[in-house]
Design an enzyme around this catalytic site. Structure first.
Site, PDB file in Angstrom:
ATOM      1  N   ASP A   1       0.814  -1.229   0.000  1.00 35.66           N
ATOM      2  CA  ASP A   1       0.000   0.000   0.000  1.00 35.66           C
ATOM      3  C   ASP A   1       0.846   1.277   0.000  1.00 35.66           C
ATOM      4  OD1 ASP A   1      -1.890  -2.017   0.548  1.00 35.66           O
ATOM      5  OD2 ASP A   1      -1.911  -1.548   2.680  1.00 35.66           O
TER       6      ASP A   1
ATOM      7  N   GLU B   1     -11.107  -0.958  -3.376  1.00 35.57           N
ATOM      8  CA  GLU B   1     -10.384  -0.223  -2.329  1.00 35.57           C
ATOM      9  C   GLU B   1      -9.249   0.582  -2.962  1.00 35.57           C
ATOM     10  OE1 GLU B   1      -9.265  -3.560   0.043  1.00 35.57           O
ATOM     11  OE2 GLU B   1      -7.559  -4.086  -1.216  1.00 35.57           O
TER      12      GLU B   1
END
Length: 324
Positions: free
Chosen positions: A36, A206
């Site tokens: 991420d 997401e």
């Protein structure tokens, strides 16, 4: 001259020679399991803030990495630690960094809440330096409830052309946008009185990200399951950060010969060179565990119509490129 001294000089010379021969970043760009990644440019340095990829109970801190050329990276240990965020206990995820005035603000998700009765959500930490230490900015989560079905995780901070900052976030296949207050301590309702507006495009799961190029708003996100090989990145283009966003297609996905699970990304734009890079995580083909994810970087190219060309994921990474 002693033999040990000669051996030391020989080893040192070899290390220097290898460093000088390094023409590209290589992928992964730094060791360890990290996912991420959120990238930024501060002054003459590139910065990357990733998730420490481990079981939730061990995700109690965030490291950062800086570089002057995209090739050589320096680690900054625990720029954020839950010691300085009393309400955060685990699952510290998907940092988003932004500089405003003389301060640096690090937005993060924590605790992986599953309903409105649990403590956690999206927090904000602040520091006078990009290397931290970052400390809790408001003493509680900025977003601690589900709105429009969006789990309060995977936050991104977007600065519009008029200087307004927005929080764009959401898991569980829903994405919201909200206006940030000037001090980043609260959210400000839109003119119609609504605080959280849903901007979920087709296929969204997401990991939202937004940037402006040639007056157009590019909205990007991750699709698929983060533990699987089908994790990927898609995008849409609109004339406003509110959309409507019509999905164009995927631009980042696995190459079974190199790595799987390529997703949850951010973008670096070297404005001087007008060079674009995508920073993302992926899973080496030798790995099957969900948390065994590594941070990588590759070039991002636009065609004459402004469409993003499919990313070619590589083992070589990118060539050295200074900010200035």
């Amino acid at each position: 001259m002693r033999k040990t001294t000669l051996l030391f000089l020989f080893a040192f010379t070899a290390i220097v020679a290898v460093a000088q021969q390094k023409k590209t970043s290589g992928n992964p760009i730094f060791p360890g399991w990290y996912a991420d990644p959120d990238a930024a440019v501060f002054g003459s340095d590139y910065w990357i803030y990733p998730t420490f990829s481990a079981v939730y109970e061990k995700q109690t801190f965030l490291d950062a990495f800086s570089s002057k050329d995209l090739v050589n990276w320096k680690k900054h240990d625990k720029v954020l630690d839950t010691v300085n965020v009393k309400w955060a206990k685990k699952a510290v995820w998907a940092p988003a960094i932004v500089k405003k005035d003389a301060a640096y603000y690090l937005f993060f998700g924590a605790n992986d809440i599953q309903n409105d009765n649990e403590i956690g959500g999206i927090g904000v930490a602040v520091s006078k330096s990009p290397s931290g230490p970052f400390k809790d900015h408001i003493g509680k989560p900025l977003v601690d409830k589900f709105h429009n079905g969006a789990q309060p995780i995977d936050q991104f901070v977007f600065k519009d052309k008029d200087g307004q900052y927005y929080l764009i976030y959401g898991g569980w296949s829903h994405c919201n946008i909200a206006k940030l207050s000037n001090d980043f301590k609260s959210l400000v309702p839109f003119k119609d009185g609504v605080t959280f507006k849903e901007i979920t495009p087709e296929g969204y799961v997401e990991g939202p990200y937004m940037f402006i190029r040639n007056g157009k708003y590019y909205f990007m996100w991750s699709e698929g399951g983060w533990t699987g090989p089908d994790y990927s990145v898609a995008y849409a283009v609109a004339d406003s950060p509110m959309g409507p966003f019509k999905r164009i297609g995927k631009i980042l996905k696995q190459d079974p010969k190199i790595a799987t699970g390529a997703g949850h990304h951010s973008i670096i734009h070297n404005e001087k060179k007008d060079a674009w890079y995508i920073v993302y995580h992926r899973r080496p083909i030798s790995e099957t565990h969900g948390n065994n994810r590594a941070t990588c970087i590759d070039e991002m190219v636009f065609d004459e119509n402004g469409l993003i060309q499919p990313i070619v994921i590589t083992n070589e990474g990118v060539k050295a490129q200074k900010v200035n």
